[in-house]
Design a protein around this motif. Structure first.
Motif, PDB file in Angstrom:
ATOM      1  N   HIS A 117      61.919  -4.376  24.414  1.00  0.00           N
ATOM      2  CA  HIS A 117      60.534  -4.116  25.076  1.00  0.00           C
ATOM      3  C   HIS A 117      60.122  -2.373  24.896  1.00  0.00           C
ATOM      4  O   HIS A 117      60.745  -1.753  24.350  1.00  0.00           O
ATOM      5  CB  HIS A 117      60.742  -4.274  26.748  1.00  0.00           C
ATOM      6  CG  HIS A 117      61.871  -3.268  27.428  1.00  0.00           C
ATOM      7  ND1 HIS A 117      61.932  -1.988  27.470  1.00  0.00           N
ATOM      8  CD2 HIS A 117      63.225  -3.702  27.700  1.00  0.00           C
ATOM      9  CE1 HIS A 117      62.958  -1.524  28.046  1.00  0.00           C
ATOM     10  NE2 HIS A 117      63.644  -2.431  28.280  1.00  0.00           N
ATOM     11  N   GLY A 118      59.043  -2.275  25.421  1.00  0.00           N
ATOM     12  CA  GLY A 118      58.437  -0.979  25.090  1.00  0.00           C
ATOM     13  C   GLY A 118      58.807  -0.049  26.322  1.00  0.00           C
ATOM     14  O   GLY A 118      59.522  -0.311  27.165  1.00  0.00           O
TER      15      GLY A 118
ATOM     16  N   GLY B  99      60.019  -0.306  21.501  1.00  0.00           N
ATOM     17  CA  GLY B  99      60.786  -1.276  21.071  1.00  0.00           C
ATOM     18  C   GLY B  99      60.921  -1.521  19.643  1.00  0.00           C
ATOM     19  O   GLY B  99      61.835  -1.836  19.016  1.00  0.00           O
ATOM     20  N   GLY B 100      59.786  -1.223  19.196  1.00  0.00           N
ATOM     21  CA  GLY B 100      59.620  -1.221  17.632  1.00  0.00           C
ATOM     22  C   GLY B 100      60.632   0.064  16.881  1.00  0.00           C
ATOM     23  O   GLY B 100      61.164  -0.343  15.946  1.00  0.00           O
TER      24      GLY B 100
ATOM     25  N   VAL C 266      61.526  -6.901  12.786  1.00  0.00           N
ATOM     26  CA  VAL C 266      60.096  -6.543  12.854  1.00  0.00           C
ATOM     27  C   VAL C 266      59.794  -5.346  13.622  1.00  0.00           C
ATOM     28  O   VAL C 266      60.011  -5.432  14.907  1.00  0.00           O
ATOM     29  CB  VAL C 266      59.032  -7.624  12.858  1.00  0.00           C
ATOM     30  CG1 VAL C 266      57.587  -7.204  13.045  1.00  0.00           C
ATOM     31  CG2 VAL C 266      59.389  -8.812  12.116  1.00  0.00           C
ATOM     32  N   SER C 267      59.196  -4.331  13.425  1.00  0.00           N
ATOM     33  CA  SER C 267      58.769  -2.987  14.229  1.00  0.00           C
ATOM     34  C   SER C 267      57.337  -3.107  14.243  1.00  0.00           C
ATOM     35  O   SER C 267      56.649  -2.879  13.083  1.00  0.00           O
ATOM     36  CB  SER C 267      59.514  -1.613  13.495  1.00  0.00           C
ATOM     37  OG  SER C 267      60.555  -1.865  13.920  1.00  0.00           O
ATOM     38  N   VAL C 268      56.718  -3.087  15.425  1.00  0.00           N
ATOM     39  CA  VAL C 268      55.280  -2.832  15.528  1.00  0.00           C
ATOM     40  C   VAL C 268      54.899  -1.591  16.209  1.00  0.00           C
ATOM     41  O   VAL C 268      55.377  -1.298  17.410  1.00  0.00           O
ATOM     42  CB  VAL C 268      54.404  -4.173  16.479  1.00  0.00           C
ATOM     43  CG1 VAL C 268      53.158  -4.043  16.548  1.00  0.00           C
ATOM     44  CG2 VAL C 268      54.904  -5.360  15.722  1.00  0.00           C
ATOM     45  N   SER C 269      54.084  -0.792  15.652  1.00  0.00           N
ATOM     46  CA  SER C 269      53.777   0.609  16.243  1.00  0.00           C
ATOM     47  C   SER C 269      54.977   1.254  16.540  1.00  0.00           C
ATOM     48  O   SER C 269      54.617   1.931  17.673  1.00  0.00           O
ATOM     49  CB  SER C 269      52.782   0.498  17.283  1.00  0.00           C
ATOM     50  OG  SER C 269      51.583  -0.301  16.881  1.00  0.00           O
ATOM     51  N   ALA C 270      55.980   1.337  15.804  1.00  0.00           N
ATOM     52  CA  ALA C 270      57.131   2.054  16.137  1.00  0.00           C
ATOM     53  C   ALA C 270      57.082   3.551  16.034  1.00  0.00           C
ATOM     54  O   ALA C 270      56.357   4.115  15.124  1.00  0.00           O
ATOM     55  CB  ALA C 270      58.119   1.860  15.130  1.00  0.00           C
TER      56      ALA C 270
ATOM     57  N   ALA D  28      56.034   8.471  34.414  1.00  0.00           N
ATOM     58  CA  ALA D  28      56.984   9.577  34.437  1.00  0.00           C
ATOM     59  C   ALA D  28      58.345   8.825  34.527  1.00  0.00           C
ATOM     60  O   ALA D  28      59.442   9.528  34.055  1.00  0.00           O
ATOM     61  CB  ALA D  28      56.717   9.982  35.811  1.00  0.00           C
ATOM     62  N   THR D  29      58.430   7.751  35.177  1.00  0.00           N
ATOM     63  CA  THR D  29      59.867   6.860  35.109  1.00  0.00           C
ATOM     64  C   THR D  29      60.008   6.452  33.823  1.00  0.00           C
ATOM     65  O   THR D  29      60.950   6.542  33.349  1.00  0.00           O
ATOM     66  CB  THR D  29      59.879   5.666  36.041  1.00  0.00           C
ATOM     67  OG1 THR D  29      59.288   6.181  37.507  1.00  0.00           O
ATOM     68  CG2 THR D  29      61.175   4.946  36.053  1.00  0.00           C
ATOM     69  N   ALA D  30      59.037   6.125  32.928  1.00  0.00           N
ATOM     70  CA  ALA D  30      59.232   5.649  31.749  1.00  0.00           C
ATOM     71  C   ALA D  30      59.709   6.727  30.935  1.00  0.00           C
ATOM     72  O   ALA D  30      60.654   6.419  29.970  1.00  0.00           O
ATOM     73  CB  ALA D  30      58.007   5.180  31.056  1.00  0.00           C
ATOM     74  N   ARG D  31      59.280   7.877  31.034  1.00  0.00           N
ATOM     75  CA  ARG D  31      59.654   9.290  30.150  1.00  0.00           C
ATOM     76  C   ARG D  31      61.156   9.702  30.587  1.00  0.00           C
ATOM     77  O   ARG D  31      61.785   9.738  29.762  1.00  0.00           O
ATOM     78  CB  ARG D  31      58.677  10.359  30.461  1.00  0.00           C
ATOM     79  CG  ARG D  31      57.514  10.234  29.755  1.00  0.00           C
ATOM     80  CD  ARG D  31      56.585  11.895  29.755  1.00  0.00           C
ATOM     81  NE  ARG D  31      56.420  12.074  31.011  1.00  0.00           N
ATOM     82  CZ  ARG D  31      55.235  11.793  31.777  1.00  0.00           C
ATOM     83  NH1 ARG D  31      54.402  11.238  31.267  1.00  0.00           N
ATOM     84  NH2 ARG D  31      55.171  12.297  32.987  1.00  0.00           N
TER      85      ARG D  31
END
Length: 229
Positions: free
Chosen positions: A36-37, A120-121, A137-141, A77-80
């Protein structure tokens, strides 16, 4: 119809993790781990898990953040904060639980794949450089030249260690990702023994039905079709 579920999975060796998964309604072709992202296991991640299951893959998304039971859609903020706590060892351990879960359901190691978008990428490339699986596969890593956290490597530093066929997909105009950095990632991946490809997706065109998202999806399916068999 597929049925996407979230549960606390425990392996026979005692390792455990929250996962979101979907079972194909036909013969299982192999297993895909969806990473996941930044915002966790969102509705978009669930849709991807479901879409892969509809293609015949047993798809599972490990919850990479500690204590994440599946809410998803966490704030910026939580994501960071969560990203800052990630390490290479932690994401590999989470991926290993997902691989083990698939293995306990009869999926061979050479039929294991991993895919991720953005964060996730990036993690997918770390996994592809650290584990012997079938394809990645990595997308927009992100984190190509500078790591996303102190515990994660810059992607150019691990791309040369790829242990499975890896596909990197980037849009023509990726915010925060320069053309030069993608070129350096391509060069680093070429030095690995495993096959690799880095593709810049065509931009949206007026009056055109097939945009970069559809192209990325089809290229992802084609990559797994070619290497997980």
């Amino acid at each position: 119809m597929t049925d996407t579920r979230t549960e606390h999975a425990t392996l026979t060796d005692g390792r455990a993790l929250h996962i979101t998964y979907a079972l194909p309604d036909r013969a299982v072709r192999g297993g895909i781990v969806v990473l996941h992202g930044a915002h966790g296991v969102t509705s978009t991640v669930r849709l991807l898990v479901d879409a892969l299951a509809k293609e015949g893959w047993l798809a599972v998304a490990p919850h990479l953040y500690p204590g994440d039971e599946g809410a998803g859609d966490i704030d910026e903020a939580t994501a960071r904060e969560q990203i800052s706590g990630l390490s290479g060892e932690a994401v590999l351990a989470a991926a290993d639980v997902a691989f083990g879960w698939l293995g306990e359901r009869g999926v061979r190691q050479d039929l294991l794949g991993v895919v991720g978008f953005e964060l996730g990428g990036s993690v997918a490339l770390v996994v592809a450089a650290g584990r012997d699986i079938g394809a990645a596969v990595s997308v927009s890593a992100r984190g190509i030249l500078e790591p996303l956290s102190d515990g994660l490597p810059a992607l150019v530093d691990v791309a040369g260690d790829l242990r499975c066929p890896w596909l990197g997909l980037y849009g023509e105009r990726e915010p925060g990702i320069s053309v030069e950095s993608v070129a350096k990632l391509r060069e680093a991946a070429i030095s690995a023994e495993a096959a690799s490809d880095v593709v810049r997706l065509a931009p949206d065109q007026p009056d055109e039905d097939h945009g970069p998202a559809q192209e990325a999806w089809q290229r992802t399916l084609n990559w797994f079709d070619a290497h997980l068999r």
